[in-house]
Scaffold this active site. Structure first.
Site, PDB file in Angstrom:
ATOM      1  CG  ASN A  10      -1.492   1.350   1.485  1.00 21.66           C
ATOM      2  OD1 ASN A  10      -1.852   2.283   0.619  1.00 21.66           O
ATOM      3  ND2 ASN A  10      -2.190   1.377   2.706  1.00 21.66           N
ATOM      4  CE  LYS A  12       0.030   3.151   4.803  1.00 18.72           C
ATOM      5  NZ  LYS A  12       0.270   3.385   6.319  1.00 18.72           N
ATOM      6  CG  HIS A  93      -5.478   2.023   5.834  1.00 22.34           C
ATOM      7  ND1 HIS A  93      -4.906   2.926   6.378  1.00 22.34           N
ATOM      8  CD2 HIS A  93      -4.706   1.262   5.668  1.00 22.34           C
ATOM      9  CE1 HIS A  93      -3.718   2.627   6.922  1.00 22.34           C
ATOM     10  NE2 HIS A  93      -3.278   1.590   6.213  1.00 22.34           N
ATOM     11  CD  GLU A  95      -2.424   5.696   6.980  1.00 17.94           C
ATOM     12  OE1 GLU A  95      -2.424   5.775   5.799  1.00 17.94           O
ATOM     13  OE2 GLU A  95      -1.527   5.238   7.677  1.00 17.94           O
ATOM     14  CD  GLU A 160      -3.171  -2.345   7.894  1.00 14.18           C
ATOM     15  OE1 GLU A 160      -2.139  -2.752   7.493  1.00 14.18           O
ATOM     16  OE2 GLU A 160      -3.768  -1.541   7.417  1.00 14.18           O
ATOM     17  N   GLY A 166       2.924   2.225  10.758  1.00 16.73           N
ATOM     18  CA  GLY A 166       3.878   3.150  10.456  1.00 16.73           C
ATOM     19  C   GLY A 166       4.564   3.559  11.934  1.00 16.73           C
ATOM     20  CB  SER A 200       5.607  -1.926  11.864  1.00 12.27           C
ATOM     21  OG  SER A 200       5.405  -0.452  12.299  1.00 12.27           O
TER      22      SER A 200
HETATM   23  P1  PGA Z   1       3.217   0.238   7.634  1.00  8.53           P
HETATM   24  O1  PGA Z   1       1.642   0.536   7.147  1.00  8.53           O
HETATM   25  O2  PGA Z   1       3.677  -1.098   7.327  1.00  8.53           O
HETATM   26  O3  PGA Z   1       3.880   1.186   7.252  1.00  8.53           O
HETATM   27  O4  PGA Z   1       3.123   0.245   9.100  1.00  8.53           O
HETATM   28  C1  PGA Z   1       0.648  -0.421   7.131  1.00  8.53           C
HETATM   29  C2  PGA Z   1      -0.627  -0.226   6.322  1.00  8.53           C
HETATM   30  O5  PGA Z   1      -0.961   0.978   6.708  1.00  8.53           O
HETATM   31  O6  PGA Z   1      -1.362  -0.853   5.906  1.00  8.53           O
END
Ligand code: PGA
Length: 245
Positions: A10, A12, A93, A95, A160, A166, A200
């Site tokens: 992803n 983003k 997601h 976010e 997640e 992140g 992560s």
């Molecule tokens: P990350 O993001 O691997 O940077 O933690 C995962 C995600 O948001 O799908």
């Protein structure tokens, strides 16, 4: 039949045309790992060009609208994503739930719109840090699953934990295994639905996470922006055979 692993990147809000060379290398790897599904979700601006370069790599979007068309400035529909040649779309997601106040009901409508357009929805769920600390991670995720997932058809769940996205923090293997088993038990056709872990995932932890029984792949943010890291995570995925579906 074994559930096929899905290693999903992803990007983003990252990525310009110049970054699509990434796909050449991943496409080569995808041919050598035909036992896996590998996907990249670039920003919508790159979907069409990414599809042309993807080879066996599946291309996904990062969101879709609940409607097929209409007066919704700035949004894109699942039909448009399908028309661009993509295979899947990430919905719900954390976010987007956070930045845009998306509710579980909207996420479910998006997942259904994706299915209707012939796309595979990847539905994200996960608890906040306080939910886990205060012992309600399962009830929060259970509620999200019950209200965000379509009643039928194929979809993928990405678990997640919000506090792991992140941050460089990952859930413990016990917590991941426990939550994935809980999610699988709470689904009507649990044995057929793929459940990914996200938060992560990096080359140094991918192997042990992907080896867990109920983990059917990973949703990867930061490490999907670096070709060496994403390739290492793909390589770390176990080859699955003979698991009943
Ligand atoms: P990350 O993001 O691997 O940077 O933690 C995962 C995600 O948001 O799908």
């Amino acid at each position: 039949m074994a559930r096929r692993m899905l290693i999903a990147g992803n990007w983003k809000m990252n990525g310009l045309r110049q970054d699509l060379g990434f796909l050449d290398e991943i496409a080569d790897l995808a041919y050598s790992r035909a036992d896996l599904d590998i996907s990249i979700s670039p920003p919508a601006t790159l979907l069409n060009q990414a599809v042309k370069m993807a080879g066996a790599v599946k291309i996904g979007a990062q969101d879709c609208h609940i409607r097929r068309s209409g007066a919704h400035t700035g949004d894109i529909s699942a039909d448009m994503i399908k028309d661009a040649g993509a295979d899947l779309v990430i919905v719900g997601h954390s976010e987007r739930r956070d930045d845009h106040g998306e509710t579980c009901e909207q996420v479910r409508a998006k997942a259904e719109a994706a299915q209707a357009a012939g796309l595979l929805p990847v539905i994200c769920v996960g608890e906040l840090e306080a939910d886990r600390r205060e012992g309600r991670a399962e009830s929060v995720v259970g509620q999200q699953i019950a209200t965000s997932c379509p009643a039928s058809g194929d979809y993928v769940i990405a678990y997640e934990p919000v506090w792991a996205i992140g941050t460089g923090l990952t859930a413990s293997l016990d917590d991941i295994g426990g939550m994935h088993a809980f999610i699988r038990a709470s689904l009507r056709k649990g044995e057929t639905i793929r459940i990914l872990y996200g938060g992560s995932v990096k080359p140094n932890n991918a192997e042990e996470i992907l080896a867990l029984d109920d983990v059917d792949g990973a949703l990867i943010g930061g490490a999907s922006l670096k070709v060496a890291d994403f390739a290492a995570i793909i390589t770390a995925a176990p080859i699955r055979i003979a698991r009943s579906r």
